[in-house]
Scaffold this motif. Structure first.
Motif, PDB file in Angstrom:
ATOM      1  N   ALA A  45     -18.249  -3.369  -9.691  1.00 54.61           N
ATOM      2  CA  ALA A  45     -16.382  -4.180 -10.188  1.00 54.61           C
ATOM      3  C   ALA A  45     -15.745  -4.379  -8.922  1.00 54.61           C
ATOM      4  O   ALA A  45     -16.311  -3.791  -7.737  1.00 54.61           O
ATOM      5  N   GLU A  46     -14.547  -4.818  -9.219  1.00 49.86           N
ATOM      6  CA  GLU A  46     -13.208  -5.002  -8.237  1.00 49.86           C
ATOM      7  C   GLU A  46     -12.687  -4.131  -8.620  1.00 49.86           C
ATOM      8  O   GLU A  46     -12.541  -3.845  -9.694  1.00 49.86           O
ATOM      9  N   ILE A  47     -11.411  -3.771  -7.651  1.00 45.64           N
ATOM     10  CA  ILE A  47      -9.995  -3.768  -7.493  1.00 45.64           C
ATOM     11  C   ILE A  47      -9.779  -4.672  -7.440  1.00 45.64           C
ATOM     12  O   ILE A  47      -9.293  -5.300  -6.408  1.00 45.64           O
ATOM     13  N   GLY A  48      -8.799  -6.078  -8.546  1.00 41.27           N
ATOM     14  CA  GLY A  48      -7.820  -7.231  -8.308  1.00 41.27           C
ATOM     15  C   GLY A  48      -7.274  -6.974  -7.892  1.00 41.27           C
ATOM     16  O   GLY A  48      -6.413  -6.911  -6.319  1.00 41.27           O
ATOM     17  N   ALA A  49      -6.557  -7.004  -9.112  1.00 41.81           N
ATOM     18  CA  ALA A  49      -4.395  -6.517  -9.030  1.00 41.81           C
ATOM     19  C   ALA A  49      -4.046  -5.967  -8.116  1.00 41.81           C
ATOM     20  O   ALA A  49      -4.770  -4.350  -8.684  1.00 41.81           O
ATOM     21  N   ALA A  50      -3.330  -5.354  -7.038  1.00 41.27           N
ATOM     22  CA  ALA A  50      -2.580  -3.771  -6.758  1.00 41.27           C
ATOM     23  C   ALA A  50      -1.602  -3.432  -5.710  1.00 41.27           C
ATOM     24  O   ALA A  50      -1.250  -4.813  -5.468  1.00 41.27           O
ATOM     25  N   THR A  51      -0.612  -2.925  -6.684  1.00 35.23           N
ATOM     26  CA  THR A  51      -0.133  -2.983  -5.797  1.00 35.23           C
ATOM     27  C   THR A  51       0.572  -1.440  -5.215  1.00 35.23           C
ATOM     28  O   THR A  51      -0.032  -0.310  -5.612  1.00 35.23           O
ATOM     29  N   GLN A  67       2.445   0.867  -7.358  1.00 33.12           N
ATOM     30  CA  GLN A  67       2.742   1.503  -8.069  1.00 33.12           C
ATOM     31  C   GLN A  67       1.353   1.573  -9.510  1.00 33.12           C
ATOM     32  O   GLN A  67       0.641   2.823  -9.833  1.00 33.12           O
ATOM     33  N   ALA A  68       0.706   0.515  -9.450  1.00 31.62           N
ATOM     34  CA  ALA A  68      -1.152   0.262  -9.702  1.00 31.62           C
ATOM     35  C   ALA A  68      -1.468  -0.656  -9.761  1.00 31.62           C
ATOM     36  O   ALA A  68      -1.100  -1.399  -8.914  1.00 31.62           O
ATOM     37  N   CYS A  69      -3.234  -0.946 -10.130  1.00 36.86           N
ATOM     38  CA  CYS A  69      -3.788  -1.668  -9.679  1.00 36.86           C
ATOM     39  C   CYS A  69      -4.622  -1.809 -10.724  1.00 36.86           C
ATOM     40  O   CYS A  69      -4.899  -1.222 -12.014  1.00 36.86           O
ATOM     41  N   ALA A  76      -7.405   7.666  -4.667  1.00 41.07           N
ATOM     42  CA  ALA A  76      -7.002   7.428  -3.210  1.00 41.07           C
ATOM     43  C   ALA A  76      -7.029   7.014  -2.096  1.00 41.07           C
ATOM     44  O   ALA A  76      -5.962   7.139  -1.777  1.00 41.07           O
ATOM     45  N   ASP A  77      -6.963   5.475  -2.823  1.00 40.52           N
ATOM     46  CA  ASP A  77      -7.271   4.125  -1.714  1.00 40.52           C
ATOM     47  C   ASP A  77      -5.992   3.584  -2.114  1.00 40.52           C
ATOM     48  O   ASP A  77      -5.570   2.601  -0.843  1.00 40.52           O
ATOM     49  N   VAL A  78      -5.400   3.409  -3.078  1.00 36.33           N
ATOM     50  CA  VAL A  78      -4.767   1.600  -3.994  1.00 36.33           C
ATOM     51  C   VAL A  78      -3.737   1.840  -4.683  1.00 36.33           C
ATOM     52  O   VAL A  78      -2.576   1.968  -3.673  1.00 36.33           O
ATOM     53  N   ALA A  79      -3.381   3.222  -5.893  1.00 34.54           N
ATOM     54  CA  ALA A  79      -2.640   2.920  -5.865  1.00 34.54           C
ATOM     55  C   ALA A  79      -2.252   4.814  -7.023  1.00 34.54           C
ATOM     56  O   ALA A  79      -3.397   5.049  -7.521  1.00 34.54           O
ATOM     57  N   PRO A  80      -1.622   5.283  -7.245  1.00 35.30           N
ATOM     58  CA  PRO A  80      -1.777   5.761  -8.415  1.00 35.30           C
ATOM     59  C   PRO A  80      -1.949   5.882  -9.859  1.00 35.30           C
ATOM     60  O   PRO A  80      -2.159   6.865 -11.258  1.00 35.30           O
ATOM     61  N   VAL A  81      -1.610   4.456 -10.533  1.00 35.43           N
ATOM     62  CA  VAL A  81      -2.394   4.544 -11.448  1.00 35.43           C
ATOM     63  C   VAL A  81      -3.155   2.599 -11.517  1.00 35.43           C
ATOM     64  O   VAL A  81      -3.823   2.174 -10.861  1.00 35.43           O
TER      65      VAL A  81
END
Length: 281
Positions: free
Chosen positions: A204-210, A212-214, A244-249
């Motif tokens: 799986a990937e974490i695609g979009a990431a800001t 606020q959210a990923c 842990a590393d990208v976004a809170p949501v």
């Protein structure tokens, strides 16, 4: 200042106003917000135009027009204006995707001139969580894919895309753009997999990431390993990394007919908060 309802192509100077609209719905808009944060509003860097809808001089709705056509915080009046512009230009996108309500209306207006679609997925639940699962232990063998493992991860990515979308990502340009996107996610540390003996069992990937959210995307289990719970433990691991590393949501969206996936995501801690719609050409 614009003093009436109107639509126009946004320019780099409109970045602040556009981000204010995008960040008013940070989960729904994560995909486009991430692109705008990196590329701004210059069409060449963004990979498409950003259309803006103004009401009494204030930017209230957007529509990204690139490889995808994406209505953003779009009111009914804005949807009609975006549909008029899209009709005049002609179809350049491979899909229309966005929140189910505005996207359905946009497609209703465009279908007479743009149809038929190859596939319409009218209800794709949007699922969200802000905390790791308390019920599913993360798979300790799921890890970040290394840059030297592109030849290992690519066949799994191609299989997932073909299974999900119905066409191969290698068509057209031979897969150059798709391979570049996979490599970008690997380099960014946002591609995850369980790899055994040189084969991908889960990925799986974490695609979009800001900030606020990923958004998690591309979830896939090798066919011969399905039904063993790898999707649940694998997703729990990716979710742990994301929080842990990208976004809170963390969010994802899934086809409504994929009952096993929806159940697995719920067990990992995701809840349904809305719906997307996709029209594929």
């Amino acid at each position: 200042m614009l003093t009436q309802t109107t639509t126009r192509v946004l320019e780099p100077a409109d970045l602040g106003a556009a981000l204010a609209v995008l960040e008013s719905a940070p989960v729904e808009n994560a995909f486009v917000t991430a692109r705008v944060r990196i590329a701004g509003l210059d069409p060449w860097r963004l990979g498409g135009e950003m259309w803006g809808w103004y009401t009494e001089g204030r930017l209230t709705s957007l529509c990204y027009s690139g490889a995808n056509l994406v209505p953003i915080c779009a009111t009914p009046e804005a949807v009609r204006a975006f549909a008029d512009r899209a009709r005049r230009i002609g179809r350049r996108c491979s899909s229309i995707v966005g929140p189910a309500g505005p996207t359905a209306e946009l497609w209703r207006l465009l279908e007479p001139s743009w149809g038929p679609a190859r596939d319409v997925r009218a209800h794709q639940p949007l699922m969200v969580t802000e905390e790791p699962s308390a019920d599913v232990a993360p798979d300790p063998l799921v890890r970040r894919v290394r840059k030297d493992e592109m030849d290992v991860i690519m066949p799994a990515c191609v299989a997932m895309f073909t299974e999900e979308v119905g066409v191969s990502p290698l068509a057209g340009d031979g897969g150059l753009l798709y391979q570049a996107r996979v490599a970008e996610l690997v380099a960014a540390g946002r591609s995850f997999a369980r790899i055994e003996d040189g084969k991908v069992l889960f990925k799986a990937e974490i695609g979009a990431a800001t900030r606020q959210a990923c958004q998690i995307q591309g979830v896939w289990v090798a066919p011969e390993h399905r039904g063993k719970g790898l999707s649940e433990t694998g997703m729990a691991a990716v979710l742990q990394y994301a929080l842990a590393d990208v976004a809170p949501v963390v969010s994802l969206y899934v086809n409504d007919y994929n009952t096993p996936a929806r159940a697995a995501y719920r067990r990992v801690g995701f809840r349904e908060t809305g719906a997307f719609m996709s029209v594929l050409f």
